[in-house]
Write a protein that holds these residues in place. Structure first.
Motif, PDB file in Angstrom:
ATOM      1  N   UNK A   1       0.830  -1.202   0.000  1.00 30.56           N
ATOM      2  CA  UNK A   1       0.000   0.000   0.000  1.00 30.56           C
ATOM      3  C   UNK A   1       0.866   1.255   0.000  1.00 30.56           C
ATOM      4  N   UNK A   2       1.944   1.245   0.781  1.00 29.97           N
ATOM      5  CA  UNK A   2       2.840   2.403   0.834  1.00 29.97           C
ATOM      6  C   UNK A   2       3.537   2.608  -0.507  1.00 29.97           C
ATOM      7  N   UNK A   3       3.928   1.508  -1.163  1.00 33.21           N
ATOM      8  CA  UNK A   3       4.599   1.618  -2.457  1.00 33.21           C
ATOM      9  C   UNK A   3       3.668   2.241  -3.498  1.00 33.21           C
ATOM     10  N   UNK A   4       2.407   1.823  -3.510  1.00 33.13           N
ATOM     11  CA  UNK A   4       1.456   2.399  -4.456  1.00 33.13           C
ATOM     12  C   UNK A   4       1.181   3.868  -4.132  1.00 33.13           C
ATOM     13  N   UNK A   5       1.166   4.211  -2.834  1.00 29.91           N
ATOM     14  CA  UNK A   5       0.895   5.598  -2.439  1.00 29.91           C
ATOM     15  C   UNK A   5       2.015   6.530  -2.885  1.00 29.91           C
ATOM     16  N   UNK A   6       3.244   5.993  -2.993  1.00 27.39           N
ATOM     17  CA  UNK A   6       4.381   6.825  -3.403  1.00 27.39           C
ATOM     18  C   UNK A   6       4.423   7.065  -4.901  1.00 27.39           C
ATOM     19  N   UNK A   7       3.684   6.291  -5.645  1.00 25.43           N
ATOM     20  CA  UNK A   7       3.700   6.456  -7.094  1.00 25.43           C
ATOM     21  C   UNK A   7       3.036   7.770  -7.490  1.00 25.43           C
ATOM     22  N   UNK A   8       3.626   8.483  -8.463  1.00 25.11           N
ATOM     23  CA  UNK A   8       2.970   9.714  -8.917  1.00 25.11           C
ATOM     24  C   UNK A   8       1.680   9.383  -9.644  1.00 25.11           C
ATOM     25  N   UNK A   9       0.699  10.266  -9.587  1.00 27.50           N
ATOM     26  CA  UNK A   9      -0.551   9.999 -10.297  1.00 27.50           C
ATOM     27  C   UNK A   9      -0.301   9.928 -11.798  1.00 27.50           C
ATOM     28  N   UNK A  10      -1.054   9.108 -12.518  1.00 22.22           N
ATOM     29  CA  UNK A  10      -0.851   9.006 -13.956  1.00 22.22           C
ATOM     30  C   UNK A  10      -1.112  10.338 -14.644  1.00 22.22           C
ATOM     31  N   UNK A  11      -0.260  10.648 -15.602  1.00 24.48           N
ATOM     32  CA  UNK A  11      -0.426  11.899 -16.345  1.00 24.48           C
ATOM     33  C   UNK A  11      -1.648  11.802 -17.249  1.00 24.48           C
ATOM     34  N   UNK A  12      -2.402  12.877 -17.354  1.00 22.54           N
ATOM     35  CA  UNK A  12      -3.553  12.842 -18.259  1.00 22.54           C
ATOM     36  C   UNK A  12      -3.100  12.677 -19.702  1.00 22.54           C
ATOM     37  N   UNK A  13      -3.959  12.092 -20.515  1.00 29.14           N
ATOM     38  CA  UNK A  13      -3.627  11.908 -21.923  1.00 29.14           C
ATOM     39  C   UNK A  13      -3.426  13.262 -22.587  1.00 29.14           C
ATOM     40  N   UNK A  14      -2.423  13.346 -23.445  1.00 26.22           N
ATOM     41  CA  UNK A  14      -2.162  14.604 -24.126  1.00 26.22           C
ATOM     42  C   UNK A  14      -3.262  14.912 -25.131  1.00 26.22           C
ATOM     43  N   UNK A  15      -3.552  16.178 -25.253  1.00 24.79           N
ATOM     44  CA  UNK A  15      -4.530  16.637 -26.237  1.00 24.79           C
ATOM     45  C   UNK A  15      -3.794  17.393 -27.329  1.00 24.79           C
TER      46      UNK A  15
END
Length: 244
Positions: A71-85
Protein backbone atom coordinates in the motif's frame (compact mmCIF):
# COMPACT_ATOMS: atom_id res chain seq x y z
CA UNK A 1 -20.88 -30.77 -13.57
CA UNK A 2 -22.37 -27.52 -12.27
CA UNK A 3 -19.98 -25.06 -10.64
CA UNK A 4 -20.40 -24.19 -6.98
CA UNK A 5 -21.98 -20.80 -6.44
CA UNK A 6 -19.60 -17.98 -5.46
CA UNK A 7 -20.59 -15.87 -2.47
CA UNK A 8 -20.85 -12.11 -2.96
CA UNK A 9 -17.79 -10.11 -1.89
CA UNK A 10 -17.97 -8.68 1.61
CA UNK A 11 -16.12 -5.83 3.28
CA UNK A 12 -14.06 -6.77 6.32
CA UNK A 13 -11.79 -4.88 8.70
CA UNK A 14 -9.07 -5.97 11.11
CA UNK A 15 -7.06 -3.88 13.56
CA UNK A 16 -3.33 -3.95 12.94
CA UNK A 17 -1.13 -2.01 15.36
CA UNK A 18 -4.14 0.06 16.34
CA UNK A 19 -4.97 1.00 12.74
CA UNK A 20 -7.89 -0.40 10.70
CA UNK A 21 -6.97 -2.51 7.70
CA UNK A 22 -9.87 -2.87 5.26
CA UNK A 23 -10.14 -5.64 2.73
CA UNK A 24 -12.68 -7.23 0.43
CA UNK A 25 -13.26 -10.91 1.11
CA UNK A 26 -14.75 -13.37 -1.33
CA UNK A 27 -15.16 -17.13 -0.89
CA UNK A 28 -14.40 -19.25 -3.92
CA UNK A 29 -13.97 -22.89 -4.91
CA UNK A 30 -10.22 -22.94 -4.19
CA UNK A 31 -7.82 -24.58 -1.76
CA UNK A 32 -5.59 -21.71 -0.71
CA UNK A 33 -5.81 -18.08 0.30
CA UNK A 34 -5.10 -15.44 -2.29
CA UNK A 35 -4.02 -11.87 -1.50
CA UNK A 36 -3.99 -8.91 -3.90
CA UNK A 37 -3.11 -5.28 -3.28
CA UNK A 38 -4.21 -3.05 -6.15
CA UNK A 39 -2.88 0.35 -7.27
CA UNK A 40 -6.10 2.06 -6.14
CA UNK A 41 -5.28 1.11 -2.53
CA UNK A 42 -7.80 -1.70 -2.21
CA UNK A 43 -6.96 -5.06 -0.66
CA UNK A 44 -8.66 -8.24 -1.91
CA UNK A 45 -8.61 -11.67 -0.28
CA UNK A 46 -9.91 -14.86 -1.92
CA UNK A 47 -10.56 -17.69 0.53
CA UNK A 48 -11.65 -21.32 0.16
CA UNK A 49 -15.39 -21.73 0.46
CA UNK A 50 -16.38 -23.02 3.89
CA UNK A 51 -13.53 -21.61 6.00
CA UNK A 52 -14.56 -19.21 8.81
CA UNK A 53 -14.18 -15.50 8.21
CA UNK A 54 -12.48 -15.26 11.61
CA UNK A 55 -9.73 -17.61 10.40
CA UNK A 56 -9.28 -15.48 7.28
CA UNK A 57 -8.95 -12.39 9.47
CA UNK A 58 -6.13 -14.09 11.38
CA UNK A 59 -4.31 -14.80 8.11
CA UNK A 60 -4.76 -11.20 7.01
CA UNK A 61 -3.12 -10.04 10.24
CA UNK A 62 -0.19 -12.37 9.58
CA UNK A 63 0.27 -10.74 6.17
CA UNK A 64 -0.46 -7.22 7.40
CA UNK A 65 3.13 -5.99 7.16
CA UNK A 66 3.37 -7.25 3.57
CA UNK A 67 0.05 -5.57 2.73
CA UNK A 68 1.12 -2.27 4.32
CA UNK A 69 4.39 -2.30 2.37
CA UNK A 70 2.53 -2.67 -0.94
CA UNK A 71 0.00 0.00 0.00
CA UNK A 72 2.84 2.40 0.83
CA UNK A 73 4.60 1.62 -2.46
CA UNK A 74 1.46 2.40 -4.46
CA UNK A 75 0.89 5.60 -2.44
CA UNK A 76 4.38 6.82 -3.40
CA UNK A 77 3.70 6.46 -7.09
CA UNK A 78 2.97 9.71 -8.92
CA UNK A 79 -0.55 10.00 -10.30
CA UNK A 80 -0.85 9.01 -13.96
CA UNK A 81 -0.43 11.90 -16.34
CA UNK A 82 -3.55 12.84 -18.26
CA UNK A 83 -3.63 11.91 -21.92
CA UNK A 84 -2.16 14.60 -24.13
CA UNK A 85 -4.53 16.64 -26.24
CA UNK A 86 -3.60 17.91 -29.68
CA UNK A 87 -6.48 20.33 -30.08
CA UNK A 88 -6.11 24.09 -30.22
CA UNK A 89 -5.27 25.57 -26.83
CA UNK A 90 -3.80 22.38 -25.36
CA UNK A 91 -0.60 22.91 -23.35
CA UNK A 92 2.65 21.30 -24.51
CA UNK A 93 6.08 21.90 -23.00
CA UNK A 94 9.20 23.15 -24.72
CA UNK A 95 12.41 23.78 -22.75
CA UNK A 96 10.36 23.54 -19.58
CA UNK A 97 7.75 26.12 -20.57
CA UNK A 98 4.08 25.19 -21.11
CA UNK A 99 3.02 26.59 -24.49
CA UNK A 100 -0.51 26.61 -25.91
CA UNK A 101 -1.09 24.99 -29.30
CA UNK A 102 -2.31 27.33 -32.01
CA UNK A 103 -3.41 25.67 -35.24
CA UNK A 104 -3.31 27.66 -38.46
CA UNK A 105 -3.91 26.81 -42.10
CA UNK A 106 -1.22 27.08 -44.72
CA UNK A 107 0.04 25.39 -47.88
CA UNK A 108 3.07 23.91 -46.10
CA UNK A 109 3.55 22.16 -42.78
CA UNK A 110 5.48 24.12 -40.16
CA UNK A 111 5.95 24.27 -36.38
CA UNK A 112 7.34 27.24 -34.46
CA UNK A 113 7.58 28.39 -30.86
CA UNK A 114 6.30 31.98 -30.73
CA UNK A 115 5.87 33.73 -27.41
CA UNK A 116 3.60 31.60 -25.26
CA UNK A 117 2.39 29.44 -28.16
CA UNK A 118 3.41 26.54 -30.32
CA UNK A 119 2.12 27.45 -33.77
CA UNK A 120 1.43 24.47 -36.02
CA UNK A 121 0.55 25.16 -39.61
CA UNK A 122 -0.60 22.73 -42.28
CA UNK A 123 -3.35 22.46 -44.92
CA UNK A 124 -6.89 21.93 -43.65
CA UNK A 125 -8.59 19.93 -42.30
CA UNK A 126 -6.83 19.78 -38.94
CA UNK A 127 -6.75 16.42 -37.17
CA UNK A 128 -5.21 15.51 -33.78
CA UNK A 129 -3.17 12.64 -35.23
CA UNK A 130 -1.64 14.93 -37.88
CA UNK A 131 -0.94 17.63 -35.30
CA UNK A 132 0.74 15.11 -33.01
CA UNK A 133 2.95 13.75 -35.80
CA UNK A 134 4.10 17.22 -36.82
CA UNK A 135 4.83 18.27 -33.24
CA UNK A 136 6.81 15.13 -32.39
CA UNK A 137 8.81 15.46 -35.61
CA UNK A 138 9.57 19.08 -34.71
CA UNK A 139 10.77 18.04 -31.24
CA UNK A 140 13.10 15.52 -32.90
CA UNK A 141 14.52 18.19 -35.23
CA UNK A 142 15.30 20.49 -32.29
CA UNK A 143 16.96 17.73 -30.31
CA UNK A 144 20.44 17.44 -31.94
CA UNK A 145 21.36 21.11 -31.43
CA UNK A 146 19.93 21.23 -27.90
CA UNK A 147 21.69 18.00 -26.94
CA UNK A 148 25.00 19.31 -28.32
CA UNK A 149 24.62 22.49 -26.24
CA UNK A 150 23.94 20.36 -23.16
CA UNK A 151 27.08 18.30 -23.79
CA UNK A 152 29.13 21.51 -24.04
CA UNK A 153 27.79 22.49 -20.60
CA UNK A 154 28.20 19.08 -18.97
CA UNK A 155 31.42 17.62 -20.39
CA UNK A 156 33.86 20.00 -18.64
CA UNK A 157 32.81 18.42 -15.34
CA UNK A 158 34.47 15.19 -16.52
CA UNK A 159 37.87 16.80 -17.13
CA UNK A 160 40.64 14.74 -15.56
CA UNK A 161 38.72 11.44 -15.67
CA UNK A 162 40.44 10.47 -18.96
CA UNK A 163 37.16 9.55 -20.65
CA UNK A 164 36.40 9.51 -24.33
CA UNK A 165 33.90 12.22 -25.23
CA UNK A 166 30.63 10.53 -26.17
CA UNK A 167 28.81 10.64 -29.45
CA UNK A 168 25.15 11.61 -29.04
CA UNK A 169 22.25 10.01 -30.87
CA UNK A 170 18.56 10.91 -30.89
CA UNK A 171 16.32 7.90 -30.35
CA UNK A 172 12.65 7.68 -29.40
CA UNK A 173 12.27 5.76 -26.14
CA UNK A 174 8.95 5.24 -24.40
CA UNK A 175 10.19 4.34 -20.93
CA UNK A 176 13.69 5.84 -20.69
CA UNK A 177 15.18 9.30 -20.97
CA UNK A 178 18.52 8.03 -22.16
CA UNK A 179 20.95 5.12 -22.40
CA UNK A 180 24.70 4.68 -22.70
CA UNK A 181 27.03 2.10 -24.24
CA UNK A 182 30.35 2.67 -22.44
CA UNK A 183 32.41 0.47 -24.77
CA UNK A 184 31.60 2.64 -27.78
CA UNK A 185 30.98 5.92 -25.88
CA UNK A 186 27.55 6.23 -27.49
CA UNK A 187 24.75 7.97 -25.65
CA UNK A 188 21.16 7.89 -26.85
CA UNK A 189 18.66 10.50 -25.67
CA UNK A 190 14.95 10.65 -26.34
CA UNK A 191 13.74 13.78 -28.16
CA UNK A 192 11.07 14.05 -25.47
CA UNK A 193 13.79 15.72 -23.40
CA UNK A 194 13.46 18.95 -25.37
CA UNK A 195 10.23 19.44 -23.45
CA UNK A 196 12.19 19.67 -20.17
CA UNK A 197 14.19 22.55 -18.75
CA UNK A 198 17.88 22.71 -19.75
CA UNK A 199 18.79 21.78 -16.17
CA UNK A 200 16.83 18.54 -16.43
CA UNK A 201 18.43 17.76 -19.78
CA UNK A 202 21.86 18.40 -18.28
CA UNK A 203 21.06 16.00 -15.43
CA UNK A 204 20.11 13.18 -17.81
CA UNK A 205 23.17 13.72 -19.96
CA UNK A 206 25.48 13.87 -16.94
CA UNK A 207 23.88 10.66 -15.65
CA UNK A 208 24.63 8.89 -18.91
CA UNK A 209 28.16 10.32 -19.07
CA UNK A 210 28.81 8.92 -15.59
CA UNK A 211 28.18 5.47 -17.07
CA UNK A 212 31.27 5.97 -19.23
CA UNK A 213 33.22 5.68 -15.97
CA UNK A 214 30.95 3.34 -13.99
CA UNK A 215 28.72 1.18 -16.23
CA UNK A 216 26.28 0.06 -13.51
CA UNK A 217 24.23 1.76 -10.81
CA UNK A 218 26.54 0.77 -7.98
CA UNK A 219 27.40 3.00 -5.00
CA UNK A 220 30.49 4.10 -6.95
CA UNK A 221 28.25 5.38 -9.73
CA UNK A 222 26.07 7.47 -7.42
CA UNK A 223 29.15 8.75 -5.59
CA UNK A 224 30.51 10.05 -8.91
CA UNK A 225 27.17 11.53 -9.94
CA UNK A 226 26.77 13.27 -6.57
CA UNK A 227 30.29 14.66 -6.73
CA UNK A 228 29.67 16.13 -10.19
CA UNK A 229 26.07 17.22 -9.57
CA UNK A 230 25.28 17.42 -5.83
CA UNK A 231 21.62 18.41 -6.37
CA UNK A 232 20.89 15.73 -8.98
CA UNK A 233 17.95 14.38 -6.96
CA UNK A 234 16.18 17.73 -7.30
CA UNK A 235 16.61 17.68 -11.08
CA UNK A 236 15.40 14.09 -11.20
CA UNK A 237 12.24 15.05 -9.31
CA UNK A 238 11.57 17.95 -11.66
CA UNK A 239 12.11 15.74 -14.67
CA UNK A 240 9.78 13.01 -13.44
CA UNK A 241 7.10 15.62 -12.72
CA UNK A 242 7.00 16.47 -16.42
CA UNK A 243 3.96 14.82 -18.07
CA UNK A 244 5.08 12.15 -20.54
Amino acid sequence: MPRSPVAAPRRETVLHQGQPLDYTLVFRARRTLGFAVRPDGSVHVSAPAGVPATWVAQQVLKRADWIRQHLAAFARRPPPAPARSYHAGAAHHYLGRPLALRLTEGPRSAVAAAGHELVITYPAPHAPARTEALLLAWYARQAPALFAEALARVWPAFAGLELRQPTLFVRHMRTRWGSCTPTTARIRLTPDLVRATPGCLDYVLLHECCHLKVPDHSPAFYALQTRLLPDWELWKQRLNALPR
